[in-house]
Design a protein around this motif. Structure first.
Motif, PDB file in Angstrom:
ATOM      1  N   ALA A   1     -31.284  23.349   2.794  1.00 40.13           N
ATOM      2  CA  ALA A   1     -30.490  24.458   2.650  1.00 40.13           C
ATOM      3  C   ALA A   1     -29.314  24.207   1.781  1.00 40.13           C
ATOM      4  O   ALA A   1     -28.792  24.976   1.091  1.00 40.13           O
ATOM      5  N   LYS A   2     -28.740  22.708   1.921  1.00 43.15           N
ATOM      6  CA  LYS A   2     -27.650  22.369   0.791  1.00 43.15           C
ATOM      7  C   LYS A   2     -28.303  22.538  -0.617  1.00 43.15           C
ATOM      8  O   LYS A   2     -27.177  23.267  -1.500  1.00 43.15           O
ATOM      9  N   LYS A   3     -29.349  22.162  -0.543  1.00 46.42           N
ATOM     10  CA  LYS A   3     -29.981  22.128  -2.197  1.00 46.42           C
ATOM     11  C   LYS A   3     -29.835  23.545  -2.550  1.00 46.42           C
ATOM     12  O   LYS A   3     -29.736  23.739  -3.782  1.00 46.42           O
ATOM     13  N   TRP A   4     -30.440  24.520  -1.776  1.00 47.15           N
ATOM     14  CA  TRP A   4     -30.459  25.877  -2.267  1.00 47.15           C
ATOM     15  C   TRP A   4     -29.179  26.422  -2.468  1.00 47.15           C
ATOM     16  O   TRP A   4     -28.897  27.301  -3.185  1.00 47.15           O
ATOM     17  N   ILE A   5     -28.297  26.150  -1.682  1.00 53.63           N
ATOM     18  CA  ILE A   5     -26.825  26.664  -1.686  1.00 53.63           C
ATOM     19  C   ILE A   5     -26.240  26.283  -3.245  1.00 53.63           C
ATOM     20  O   ILE A   5     -25.571  27.071  -3.867  1.00 53.63           O
ATOM     21  N   ALA A   6     -26.478  24.972  -3.534  1.00 56.76           N
ATOM     22  CA  ALA A   6     -26.012  24.471  -4.908  1.00 56.76           C
ATOM     23  C   ALA A   6     -26.652  25.366  -5.942  1.00 56.76           C
ATOM     24  O   ALA A   6     -25.945  25.964  -6.808  1.00 56.76           O
TER      25      ALA A   6
ATOM     26  N   GLN B   1     -31.375  20.726   6.739  1.00 58.10           N
ATOM     27  CA  GLN B   1     -30.045  20.799   6.460  1.00 58.10           C
ATOM     28  C   GLN B   1     -30.000  20.427   4.798  1.00 58.10           C
ATOM     29  O   GLN B   1     -29.466  21.074   4.011  1.00 58.10           O
ATOM     30  N   ASP B   2     -30.726  19.409   4.515  1.00 54.53           N
ATOM     31  CA  ASP B   2     -30.895  19.078   3.170  1.00 54.53           C
ATOM     32  C   ASP B   2     -31.394  20.156   2.080  1.00 54.53           C
ATOM     33  O   ASP B   2     -30.775  20.286   1.277  1.00 54.53           O
TER      34      ASP B   2
ATOM     35  N   GLU C   1     -29.239  24.201   9.792  1.00 54.91           N
ATOM     36  CA  GLU C   1     -28.816  23.328  10.928  1.00 54.91           C
ATOM     37  C   GLU C   1     -29.794  23.758  12.228  1.00 54.91           C
ATOM     38  O   GLU C   1     -30.037  22.765  12.968  1.00 54.91           O
TER      39      GLU C   1
ATOM     40  N   ASP D   1     -25.210  28.847  -5.870  1.00 57.45           N
ATOM     41  CA  ASP D   1     -23.719  28.936  -6.736  1.00 57.45           C
ATOM     42  C   ASP D   1     -23.856  28.922  -8.209  1.00 57.45           C
ATOM     43  O   ASP D   1     -23.389  29.408  -8.897  1.00 57.45           O
TER      44      ASP D   1
ATOM     45  N   LYS E   1     -23.907  32.088   2.059  1.00 60.40           N
ATOM     46  CA  LYS E   1     -24.077  30.355   2.343  1.00 60.40           C
ATOM     47  C   LYS E   1     -23.660  29.883   3.790  1.00 60.40           C
ATOM     48  O   LYS E   1     -24.437  29.078   4.151  1.00 60.40           O
TER      49      LYS E   1
ATOM     50  N   THR F   1     -26.432  27.873   5.854  1.00 62.58           N
ATOM     51  CA  THR F   1     -26.193  26.566   6.303  1.00 62.58           C
ATOM     52  C   THR F   1     -26.476  26.776   8.092  1.00 62.58           C
ATOM     53  O   THR F   1     -26.977  25.705   8.432  1.00 62.58           O
TER      54      THR F   1
END
Length: 252
Positions: free
Chosen positions: A132-137, A129-130, A124, A140, A116, A120
């Motif tokens: 990457a955040k969606k993938w991390i969610a 970033q958006d 960046e 998880d 993660k 991230t």
């Protein structure tokens, strides 16, 4: 290596004098060249849609790869070149190609928190970033689901005890297993074999990409061969799905 790079550079220059290739539609995000599908998996997770992999899957040890003229062409046109610290050929061919691509060393570690953090960081860097955040969610959620499925296979409902090759130690967390010890990446010595065997593991989590055979030949422990690299789809989540199934089958 220097002579080889000179020859590759000359081949690249000659190729540039030929017929112009038909332009291809540009995909989303930056144009990324990754040494292997492992780095490509991180790039894709971070939001890069245009990712080229240099080292084919048939080459089991990436540092031994012999670059081709097409690799120089790829890095020459890239925005970013992703590589691991032990893949020194990547920055060399990037420089030889006169590429303006940013060279990015990737921390190849499939441990949950480190994945993660690296996704991230790359998001960046790429300006995605958006994505990457969606993938991390999604990561998880999928990790929790897979961990639950593996835990349901624990023999007798008891936490399994494992030793693991250091690059697949993360799989012990995925399995909810008790990690008794790690070994490698060098081949284990006789004294290390004895030490690991005396810990009484039920399973040995071996790295299939660096396997040297049976790790604990005289121990009553089942060896489970796990993966680090995604398939041709460069889907990093596929690594966890594949390993969860392999571990579940072994536990069952």
């Amino acid at each position: 290596m220097a002579v080889r790079l000179l020859a590759l550079t000359a081949a690249l220059l000659l190729a540039g004098c030929g017929t112009t290739a038909t332009p291809q539609p540009r995909q989303t995000g930056p144009k990324v060249v990754a040494t292997t599908s492992w780095e490509a998996g991180f790039a894709k997770a971070a939001g890069a849609g245009d990712v080229t992999v240099i080292v084919p899957k048939s080459v089991l040890h990436a540092p031994d790869y012999d670059p081709k003229p097409s690799d120089l062409k790829a890095v020459a046109d890239a925005d970013y070149v992703l590589y691991a610290s032990f893949e020194s050929f990547a920055p060399k061919i990037t420089d030889a190609a006169g590429s303006k691509a940013k060279k990015v060393e990737v921390a190849l570690d499939n441990s949950r928190d480190k994945v993660k953090a690296e996704v991230t960081r790359l998001g960046e860097l790429f300006g995605t970033q958006d994505a990457a955040k969606k993938w991390i969610a999604g990561f998880d959620a999928e990790y929790a689901r897979l961990a639950g499925e593996v835990k349901a296979k624990w023999p007798g409902g008891q936490q399994p005890k494992v030793v693991a090759q250091m690059f697949v130690g993360y799989a012990a967390d995925l399995a909810g297993a008790e990690l008794l010890g790690v070994y490698g990446p060098e081949p284990v010595t006789a004294s290390q074999v004895a030490e690991l065997r005396n810990k009484g593991p039920q399973f040995v989590f071996e790295n299939s990409h660096m396997s040297t055979g049976t790790v604990l030949p005289d121990a009553n422990a089942e060896q489970v061969d796990l993966v680090n690299y995604p398939d041709d789809d460069n889907d990093l989540l596929g690594v966890y799905r594949a390993n969860a199934k392999t571990i579940s089958d072994a536990l069952a």
